[in-house]
Design a protein around this motif. Structure first.
Motif, PDB file in Angstrom:
ATOM      1  N   ASN A 253       0.800  -1.227   0.000  1.00  0.00           N
ATOM      2  CA  ASN A 253       0.000   0.000   0.000  1.00  0.00           C
ATOM      3  C   ASN A 253       0.833   1.278   0.000  1.00  0.00           C
ATOM      4  OD1 ASN A 253      -2.280  -1.590   0.096  1.00  0.00           O
ATOM      5  ND2 ASN A 253      -2.538  -1.422   2.314  1.00  0.00           N
ATOM      6  N   GLY A 254       2.151   1.134   0.157  1.00  0.00           N
ATOM      7  CA  GLY A 254       3.015   2.314   0.158  1.00  0.00           C
ATOM      8  C   GLY A 254       3.054   3.047   1.478  1.00  0.00           C
ATOM      9  N   THR A 255       2.514   2.443   2.561  1.00  0.00           N
ATOM     10  CA  THR A 255       2.596   3.080   3.877  1.00  0.00           C
ATOM     11  C   THR A 255       3.867   2.692   4.610  1.00  0.00           C
ATOM     12  OG1 THR A 255       1.245   1.293   4.806  1.00  0.00           O
ATOM     13  CG2 THR A 255       0.104   3.296   4.123  1.00  0.00           C
ATOM     14  N   ALA A 256       4.636   1.770   4.033  1.00  0.00           N
ATOM     15  CA  ALA A 256       5.965   1.425   4.539  1.00  0.00           C
ATOM     16  C   ALA A 256       6.921   1.360   3.364  1.00  0.00           C
ATOM     17  CB  ALA A 256       5.941   0.087   5.278  1.00  0.00           C
ATOM     18  N   GLY A 257       8.152   1.753   3.612  1.00  0.00           N
ATOM     19  CA  GLY A 257       9.148   1.743   2.538  1.00  0.00           C
ATOM     20  C   GLY A 257       9.664   0.370   2.222  1.00  0.00           C
ATOM     21  N   GLY A 258       9.918  -0.437   3.270  1.00  0.00           N
ATOM     22  CA  GLY A 258      10.505  -1.746   3.019  1.00  0.00           C
ATOM     23  C   GLY A 258      10.237  -2.750   4.116  1.00  0.00           C
ATOM     24  N   GLN A 259      10.473  -3.987   3.778  1.00  0.00           N
ATOM     25  CA  GLN A 259      10.315  -5.115   4.701  1.00  0.00           C
ATOM     26  C   GLN A 259      11.413  -6.134   4.421  1.00  0.00           C
ATOM     27  OE1 GLN A 259       6.979  -7.685   3.855  1.00  0.00           O
ATOM     28  NE2 GLN A 259       6.895  -8.512   5.939  1.00  0.00           N
ATOM     29  N   ILE A 260      12.076  -6.601   5.454  1.00  0.00           N
ATOM     30  CA  ILE A 260      13.005  -7.722   5.332  1.00  0.00           C
ATOM     31  C   ILE A 260      12.192  -8.994   5.527  1.00  0.00           C
ATOM     32  CG2 ILE A 260      14.978  -8.894   6.380  1.00  0.00           C
ATOM     33  CD1 ILE A 260      16.059  -6.126   7.144  1.00  0.00           C
ATOM     34  N   MET A 261      12.106  -9.784   4.474  1.00  0.00           N
ATOM     35  CA  MET A 261      11.210 -10.950   4.517  1.00  0.00           C
ATOM     36  C   MET A 261      11.651 -11.957   3.471  1.00  0.00           C
ATOM     37  SD  MET A 261       8.773 -12.526   5.935  1.00  0.00           S
ATOM     38  CE  MET A 261       8.677 -11.266   7.212  1.00  0.00           C
ATOM     39  N   GLY A 262      11.244 -13.199   3.680  1.00  0.00           N
ATOM     40  CA  GLY A 262      11.529 -14.239   2.709  1.00  0.00           C
ATOM     41  C   GLY A 262      10.758 -14.027   1.422  1.00  0.00           C
ATOM     42  N   ASP A 263      11.100 -14.819   0.410  1.00  0.00           N
ATOM     43  CA  ASP A 263      10.497 -14.598  -0.904  1.00  0.00           C
ATOM     44  C   ASP A 263       9.039 -15.019  -0.995  1.00  0.00           C
ATOM     45  OD1 ASP A 263      10.934 -17.332  -0.839  1.00  0.00           O
ATOM     46  OD2 ASP A 263      12.440 -17.325  -2.432  1.00  0.00           O
ATOM     47  N   TRP A 264       8.488 -15.577   0.094  1.00  0.00           N
ATOM     48  CA  TRP A 264       7.048 -15.836   0.105  1.00  0.00           C
ATOM     49  C   TRP A 264       6.241 -14.545   0.079  1.00  0.00           C
ATOM     50  CZ3 TRP A 264      10.485 -17.557   3.859  1.00  0.00           C
ATOM     51  CH2 TRP A 264      10.531 -16.826   5.057  1.00  0.00           C
TER      52      TRP A 264
END
Length: 409
Positions: A253-264
């Motif tokens: 939604n563009g309310t956060a710049g980024g997330q560290i997460m697996g490719d799921w």
């Protein structure tokens, strides 16, 4: 026939359309939108064999679902098949004689020749016997970025972790959360895994998690990783979501710049009709290193004294590793197939990045393969505490990591 038997491993033999079909319950923890769409591909392919998939989804993460699954198996109410991650999570069940070997199926169908890399299938092997069917390769080493968030903030989409950190103040000014991390403990553990693999480097990562080398924790490379961890906590201040897919939704939604997460995470972008490279950007190894990890999911099959169920279990194992199901499932799940001989012409940019690194880059083991289940839980609990308690120092993390490695040695 009792309701218990209908729902469990000793499932009904149903007459439908002139053919008998064996029902087996399959338990898993795939309940987000993208996950549900992916697992439906397995169900559809299994039903096409004349059997019937009875869905046993358990809400929550693997940490929530696994105790339920284990309790049922040890308590004499086994399902037909159940999900675990690659690694050691089912080892005690296997050693207790509660899980069936798939060695005959694996040999007959040449699994050792088609599964790539070989370490994936090796994680299913105990005492020379294959006990599970791996269904995907999930690299946990990704940074996912919202292109819309950076456009709103008036800064270019970062190409690596350093640019991501530098752009954070502009995102704050625009009312955008720079880094979002949910409250599930394993999400915090993922951040540590990523900074060690990408910033300390794969060699140091191997020394720490695979070799349990205590001296490596105090190395100069690890100091850089710990500094990045401190920065990550600063950037994540203000995160107010619980589930990983809620965090992904903030990036979508563009309310956060980024997330560290697996490719799921790709599965959530796909179900939201977002296009890789256009709507979002994926950076393997935090954009600093061409590196992927080889975690993922596998299915185990409890022993049952019922020839019909045993046959259906073999049918399901063969379906899950078939070329057709591998493509259909992994394209929706966001993961990479375990087979090296499938056609991925429709793979998106992010999956292609992962496959390219898998073929020619650096591949490391995921934490589920490197650590025991108990050690992994301890690490996750420590890391979520670190992200939630500002007075917990990085020295506390170092000491805690050493204690966990010594426990797991």
């Amino acid at each position: 026939m009792t309701k218990r038997l209908l729902l469990g491993a000793t499932a009904a033999i149903c007459f439908a359309g002139g053919a008998y079909a064996t029902e087996i319950e399959v338990t898993h923890w795939w309940t987000s939108g993208g996950e549900a769409a992916a697992v439906a591909e397995f169900a559809k392919a299994f039903d096409a064999t004349g059997n019937k998939w009875v869905d046993g989804a358990i809400a929550g993460s693997g940490g929530t679902a696994r105790p339920v699954m284990i309790s049922r198996i040890t308590g004499g109410d086994p399902m037909g098949a159940t999900q675990f991650n690659h690694g050691q999570q089912a080892q005690e069940l296997v050693e207790a004689g509660l899980m069936r070997s798939l060695e005959d199926v694996a040999k007959a169908d040449g699994w050792r020749d088609i599964v790539h890399p070989a370490s994936i299938l090796k994680s299913c092997e105990i005492d020379g016997q294959i006990y599970c069917v791996p269904v995907n390769i999930h690299s946990q080493l990704w940074l996912w970025l919202s292109n819309a968030a950076y456009e709103k903030a008036g800064v270019p989409v970062p190409k690596d972790w350093n640019e991501f950190v530098a752009a954070a103040p502009k995102l704050r000014e625009a009312g955008i959360q720079p880094l979002v991390i949910g409250q599930q403990p394993w999400q915090a553990s993922l951040v540590l895994q990523n900074v060690i693999a990408a910033i300390a480097g794969p060699e140091v990562y191997g020394k720490v998690f695979n070799e349990k080398n205590i001296e490596a924790v105090a190395s100069p490379e690890m100091e850089k990783a710990f500094a990045a961890l401190e920065t990550a906590r600063e950037l994540a201040t203000g995160s107010n979501v619980q589930e990983w897919n809620q965090a992904t939704t903030m990036v979508i939604n563009g309310t956060a710049g980024g997330q560290i997460m697996g490719d799921w995470a790709q599965g959530e972008f796909a179900i939201a009709d977002k296009v890789a490279g256009k709507d979002y950007t994926c950076l393997p190894g935090l954009g600093l290193a061409e590196i992927v990890s080889t975690g993922g999911d596998a299915f185990y099959f409890p022993k049952v004294d019922d020839p019909a169920i045993t046959k259906a279990q073999e049918d399901l194992a063969r379906v899950m590793i078939s070329p057709e199901a591998q493509v259909a499932f992994n394209l929706k799940k966001g993961s990479m197939p375990v087979r090296g001989d499938v056609d991925l012409a429709t793979a998106n940019d992010c999956m292609r990045k992962g496959l390219d690194i898998l073929a020619k880059g650096t591949v490391i083991q995921g934490l589920d393969q490197a650590l025991s289940a108990d050690a992994g839980t301890q690490l996750a609990d420590m890391m979520v505490q670190y992200f939630n308690q500002p007075d917990m120092s990085i020295d506390d993390v170092k000491k805690g990591l050493v204690d966990i490695l010594q426990f797991d040695s």
